[in-house]
Design a protein around this motif. Structure first.
Motif, PDB file in Angstrom:
ATOM      1  N   TYR A  35       0.852  -1.181   0.000  1.00 51.55           N
ATOM      2  CA  TYR A  35       0.000   0.000   0.000  1.00 51.55           C
ATOM      3  C   TYR A  35       0.895   1.241   0.000  1.00 51.55           C
ATOM      4  O   TYR A  35       2.021   1.227   0.486  1.00 51.55           O
ATOM      5  CB  TYR A  35      -0.874   0.055   1.261  1.00 51.55           C
ATOM      6  CG  TYR A  35      -1.947  -1.001   1.356  1.00 51.55           C
ATOM      7  CD1 TYR A  35      -1.669  -2.277   1.825  1.00 51.55           C
ATOM      8  CD2 TYR A  35      -3.267  -0.703   0.991  1.00 51.55           C
ATOM      9  CE1 TYR A  35      -2.660  -3.235   1.931  1.00 51.55           C
ATOM     10  CE2 TYR A  35      -4.264  -1.655   1.094  1.00 51.55           C
ATOM     11  CZ  TYR A  35      -3.953  -2.919   1.568  1.00 51.55           C
ATOM     12  OH  TYR A  35      -4.945  -3.865   1.668  1.00 51.55           O
ATOM     13  N   LEU A  45      -4.212   0.513  -2.019  1.00 52.06           N
ATOM     14  CA  LEU A  45      -3.623  -0.758  -2.441  1.00 52.06           C
ATOM     15  C   LEU A  45      -2.905  -0.597  -3.776  1.00 52.06           C
ATOM     16  O   LEU A  45      -3.466  -0.076  -4.746  1.00 52.06           O
ATOM     17  CB  LEU A  45      -4.727  -1.810  -2.566  1.00 52.06           C
ATOM     18  CG  LEU A  45      -4.286  -3.201  -3.037  1.00 52.06           C
ATOM     19  CD1 LEU A  45      -3.389  -3.863  -1.996  1.00 52.06           C
ATOM     20  CD2 LEU A  45      -5.497  -4.075  -3.329  1.00 52.06           C
TER      21      LEU A  45
ATOM     22  N   MET B  31     -17.227  -7.664   4.892  1.00 51.33           N
ATOM     23  CA  MET B  31     -16.249  -7.426   5.951  1.00 51.33           C
ATOM     24  C   MET B  31     -15.798  -5.967   5.960  1.00 51.33           C
ATOM     25  O   MET B  31     -15.428  -5.409   4.932  1.00 51.33           O
ATOM     26  CB  MET B  31     -15.039  -8.340   5.769  1.00 51.33           C
ATOM     27  CG  MET B  31     -15.386  -9.831   5.754  1.00 51.33           C
ATOM     28  SD  MET B  31     -13.955 -10.902   5.698  1.00 51.33           S
ATOM     29  CE  MET B  31     -13.390 -10.760   7.393  1.00 51.33           C
ATOM     30  N   PRO B 101     -10.933 -10.283   1.206  1.00 52.58           N
ATOM     31  CA  PRO B 101     -10.753  -9.462   2.407  1.00 52.58           C
ATOM     32  C   PRO B 101      -9.341  -8.947   2.619  1.00 52.58           C
ATOM     33  O   PRO B 101      -9.131  -8.030   3.410  1.00 52.58           O
ATOM     34  CB  PRO B 101     -11.166 -10.405   3.537  1.00 52.58           C
ATOM     35  CG  PRO B 101     -10.950 -11.773   2.985  1.00 52.58           C
ATOM     36  CD  PRO B 101     -11.275 -11.675   1.518  1.00 52.58           C
ATOM     37  N   TYR B 102      -8.358  -9.507   1.919  1.00 51.30           N
ATOM     38  CA  TYR B 102      -6.990  -9.038   2.116  1.00 51.30           C
ATOM     39  C   TYR B 102      -6.669  -7.841   1.238  1.00 51.30           C
ATOM     40  O   TYR B 102      -5.683  -7.154   1.460  1.00 51.30           O
ATOM     41  CB  TYR B 102      -6.004 -10.174   1.855  1.00 51.30           C
ATOM     42  CG  TYR B 102      -6.250 -11.344   2.781  1.00 51.30           C
ATOM     43  CD1 TYR B 102      -6.721 -12.550   2.303  1.00 51.30           C
ATOM     44  CD2 TYR B 102      -6.050 -11.202   4.142  1.00 51.30           C
ATOM     45  CE1 TYR B 102      -6.979 -13.596   3.160  1.00 51.30           C
ATOM     46  CE2 TYR B 102      -6.304 -12.245   5.014  1.00 51.30           C
ATOM     47  CZ  TYR B 102      -6.767 -13.444   4.517  1.00 51.30           C
ATOM     48  OH  TYR B 102      -7.017 -14.471   5.362  1.00 51.30           O
ATOM     49  N   GLU B 103      -7.474  -7.584   0.244  1.00 49.73           N
ATOM     50  CA  GLU B 103      -7.280  -6.411  -0.601  1.00 49.73           C
ATOM     51  C   GLU B 103      -8.271  -5.363  -0.129  1.00 49.73           C
ATOM     52  O   GLU B 103      -9.394  -5.269  -0.619  1.00 49.73           O
ATOM     53  CB  GLU B 103      -7.484  -6.760  -2.068  1.00 49.73           C
ATOM     54  CG  GLU B 103      -6.467  -7.761  -2.578  1.00 49.73           C
ATOM     55  CD  GLU B 103      -6.552  -7.970  -4.077  1.00 49.73           C
ATOM     56  OE1 GLU B 103      -5.582  -8.491  -4.643  1.00 49.73           O
ATOM     57  OE2 GLU B 103      -7.577  -7.637  -4.678  1.00 49.73           O
ATOM     58  N   GLN B 104      -7.856  -4.587   0.826  1.00 55.05           N
ATOM     59  CA  GLN B 104      -8.773  -3.683   1.509  1.00 55.05           C
ATOM     60  C   GLN B 104      -8.695  -2.267   0.967  1.00 55.05           C
ATOM     61  O   GLN B 104      -7.626  -1.787   0.592  1.00 55.05           O
ATOM     62  CB  GLN B 104      -8.475  -3.701   3.008  1.00 55.05           C
ATOM     63  CG  GLN B 104      -8.707  -5.075   3.631  1.00 55.05           C
ATOM     64  CD  GLN B 104      -8.359  -5.151   5.090  1.00 55.05           C
ATOM     65  OE1 GLN B 104      -8.197  -4.139   5.774  1.00 55.05           O
ATOM     66  NE2 GLN B 104      -8.245  -6.357   5.598  1.00 55.05           N
TER      67      GLN B 104
END
Lengths: 113, 115
Positions: A35, A45, B31, B101-104
């Motif tokens: 990020y 991201l 989430m 959920p890991y690419e927020q």
């Protein structure tokens, strides 16, 4: 707790130079994200790497995931002032903790014209 | 990508009071997450907030201090209760992206100063 160590903590370079930021851990991650955060904003991201040895390119940015999925690097070619920001790596653990990311301490990059 | 907004963007509060931070997502997500960050430093996960269930708190964070609501798939609130100067920080919400959920995707943050 799986710790992610980033180095260097701070990097100041001239426009046009190259730079590399490292993210290391003793633990294996199922995936790793990079990020970039600018002052007053949330992290944005840049990329996700999943496979050991994977290399991804995003214009002048090259991301690499280590073969053992314990480390990653971000390389910027011909840096520009717009690349200035806080670069954060974040890992998803093994076994997966659904949605939980472990963030590194960050590398502050300053690119001067 | 999801667009996330937070209110307020900043606030200065007195010791002992409470502040509720709102987080709005422009699309439905399962989430959502709440983080705390000291300026220029890393992010620490406070809790995970899924719609229809109680929030899951990380070690060092408790519901009495940081109650969270998640009334629907686009909205969440975090309350910082009985504040002390140690609670001064940036509070960020995030939501899972289309990649999982890991690419927020993150909101712009709420900068809280407790005097």
């Amino acid at each position: 707790t799986q710790l992610l160590e980033q180095s260097p903590q701070f990097l100041s370079i001239q426009e046009g130079e190259n730079l590399t930021v490292y993210c290391n851990s003793s633990s294996v991650f199922s995936s790793l994200q990079w990020y970039r955060q600018e002052p007053g904003e949330g992290p944005v991201l840049l990329v996700t790497v999943v496979t050991g040895g994977e290399v991804k390119k995003l214009k002048r940015l090259t991301f690499q995931f280590g073969d053992a999925r314990k480390d990653s690097s971000l390389h910027i070619t011909a840096a520009q002032p717009g690349d200035t920001g806080l670069y954060l790596c974040a890992g998803a653990g093994v076994p997966d903790s659904w949605g939980k990311l472990q963030f590194g301490a960050g590398t502050q990059v300053v690119v001067t014209p | 990508s999801a667009v996330i907004s937070q209110k307020p963007s900043r606030d200065i509060c007195q010791r002992g009071t409470s502040l509720t931070i709102q987080c709005q997502v422009d699309s439905q997500v399962t989430m959502m997450f709440w983080y705390r960050q000291q300026p220029g430093q890393s992010l620490t996960l406070i809790a995970t907030a899924n719609q229809g269930s109680e929030a899951t708190y990380e070690s060092g964070f408790v519901i009495d201090k940081f109650p969270i609501s998640r009334p629907n798939l686009t909205f969440s609130t975090l309350t910082v209760s009985n504040m002390s100067p140690e609670d001064s920080s940036i509070y960020l919400c995030s939501a899972e992206g289309p990649g999982g959920p890991y690419e927020q995707y993150f909101g712009p943050g709420t900068r809280l100063t407790v005097t």
